[in-house]
Design a protein around this motif. Structure first.
Motif, PDB file in Angstrom:
ATOM      1  N   MET A  13      18.987  79.002  59.650  1.00 42.05           N
ATOM      2  CA  MET A  13      19.426  79.048  58.251  1.00 42.05           C
ATOM      3  C   MET A  13      18.249  78.923  57.281  1.00 42.05           C
ATOM      4  O   MET A  13      18.376  79.238  56.101  1.00 42.05           O
ATOM      5  CB  MET A  13      20.462  77.963  57.964  1.00 42.05           C
ATOM      6  CG  MET A  13      21.840  78.258  58.536  1.00 42.05           C
ATOM      7  SD  MET A  13      22.636  79.708  57.829  1.00 42.05           S
ATOM      8  CE  MET A  13      23.231  79.039  56.288  1.00 42.05           C
ATOM      9  N   LYS A  14      17.098  78.510  57.757  1.00 38.39           N
ATOM     10  CA  LYS A  14      15.893  78.434  56.919  1.00 38.39           C
ATOM     11  C   LYS A  14      15.316  79.823  56.667  1.00 38.39           C
ATOM     12  O   LYS A  14      14.540  80.009  55.734  1.00 38.39           O
ATOM     13  CB  LYS A  14      14.843  77.536  57.579  1.00 38.39           C
ATOM     14  CG  LYS A  14      15.292  76.093  57.685  1.00 38.39           C
ATOM     15  CD  LYS A  14      14.298  75.260  58.483  1.00 38.39           C
ATOM     16  CE  LYS A  14      14.839  73.857  58.702  1.00 38.39           C
ATOM     17  NZ  LYS A  14      14.003  73.078  59.621  1.00 38.39           N
ATOM     18  N   ASN A  15      15.722  80.779  57.482  1.00 42.38           N
ATOM     19  CA  ASN A  15      15.276  82.161  57.330  1.00 42.38           C
ATOM     20  C   ASN A  15      16.194  82.845  56.312  1.00 42.38           C
ATOM     21  O   ASN A  15      17.403  82.975  56.552  1.00 42.38           O
ATOM     22  CB  ASN A  15      15.350  82.873  58.688  1.00 42.38           C
ATOM     23  CG  ASN A  15      14.965  84.335  58.612  1.00 42.38           C
ATOM     24  OD1 ASN A  15      15.307  85.047  57.681  1.00 42.38           O
ATOM     25  ND2 ASN A  15      14.267  84.794  59.633  1.00 42.38           N
ATOM     26  N   PRO A  16      15.659  83.303  55.155  1.00 40.09           N
ATOM     27  CA  PRO A  16      16.519  83.886  54.109  1.00 40.09           C
ATOM     28  C   PRO A  16      17.359  85.073  54.592  1.00 40.09           C
ATOM     29  O   PRO A  16      18.517  85.204  54.196  1.00 40.09           O
ATOM     30  CB  PRO A  16      15.531  84.326  53.031  1.00 40.09           C
ATOM     31  CG  PRO A  16      14.302  83.516  53.275  1.00 40.09           C
ATOM     32  CD  PRO A  16      14.262  83.243  54.749  1.00 40.09           C
ATOM     33  N   LYS A  17      16.806  85.919  55.452  1.00 39.56           N
ATOM     34  CA  LYS A  17      17.566  87.086  55.927  1.00 39.56           C
ATOM     35  C   LYS A  17      18.749  86.630  56.793  1.00 39.56           C
ATOM     36  O   LYS A  17      19.865  87.113  56.637  1.00 39.56           O
ATOM     37  CB  LYS A  17      16.662  88.033  56.707  1.00 39.56           C
ATOM     38  CG  LYS A  17      17.392  89.262  57.162  1.00 39.56           C
ATOM     39  CD  LYS A  17      16.485  90.285  57.799  1.00 39.56           C
ATOM     40  CE  LYS A  17      17.385  91.386  58.296  1.00 39.56           C
ATOM     41  NZ  LYS A  17      16.922  92.626  58.467  1.00 39.56           N
ATOM     42  N   TYR A  18      18.503  85.706  57.696  1.00 39.21           N
ATOM     43  CA  TYR A  18      19.572  85.180  58.546  1.00 39.21           C
ATOM     44  C   TYR A  18      20.655  84.539  57.681  1.00 39.21           C
ATOM     45  O   TYR A  18      21.846  84.776  57.875  1.00 39.21           O
ATOM     46  CB  TYR A  18      19.018  84.157  59.542  1.00 39.21           C
ATOM     47  CG  TYR A  18      20.087  83.497  60.387  1.00 39.21           C
ATOM     48  CD1 TYR A  18      20.515  84.074  61.570  1.00 39.21           C
ATOM     49  CD2 TYR A  18      20.676  82.298  59.983  1.00 39.21           C
ATOM     50  CE1 TYR A  18      21.500  83.475  62.344  1.00 39.21           C
ATOM     51  CE2 TYR A  18      21.667  81.691  60.747  1.00 39.21           C
ATOM     52  CZ  TYR A  18      22.071  82.280  61.929  1.00 39.21           C
ATOM     53  OH  TYR A  18      23.054  81.688  62.676  1.00 39.21           O
TER      54      TYR A  18
END
Length: 96
Positions: A13-18
């Motif tokens: 969830m720290k990954n903006p795309k994910y």
């Protein structure tokens, strides 16, 4: 030690795309859940709903499974067939 899915999810969830893709799926699941609830509250089978919508049972199954994104016209037909009123709203995006 085995990694837990919830820990992976928290990290991903720290990954903006994910995060964007995950949140988009959440909205789709909400729509699918709402469609199924509308049909079951009206006491209708997929076949009965399809007849009222003038469509096929397989189309109802596809929209209820999330395989097809229904048009606004299709959503209006679901609402009418189940004795409901369609209400589409726009809400503020979450602060990022």
């Amino acid at each position: 030690e085995m990694t837990k899915v919830k820990d992976l999810h928290r990290d991903w969830m720290k990954n903006p795309k994910y995060k964007t893709e995950y949140e988009a799926l959440g909205m789709e699941f909400h729509l699918v859940r709402s469609l199924i609830e509308a049909r079951t509250r009206a006491g209708l089978s997929q076949t009965q709903l399809a007849r009222r919508m003038n469509t096929s049972q397989s189309y109802v199954a596809r929209i209820e499974s999330g395989q097809v994104k229904p048009s606004t016209a299709a959503l209006e037909r679901v609402a009418k067939a189940t004795g409901l009123r369609l209400n589409i709203t726009f809400e503020p995006a979450e602060a990022r």
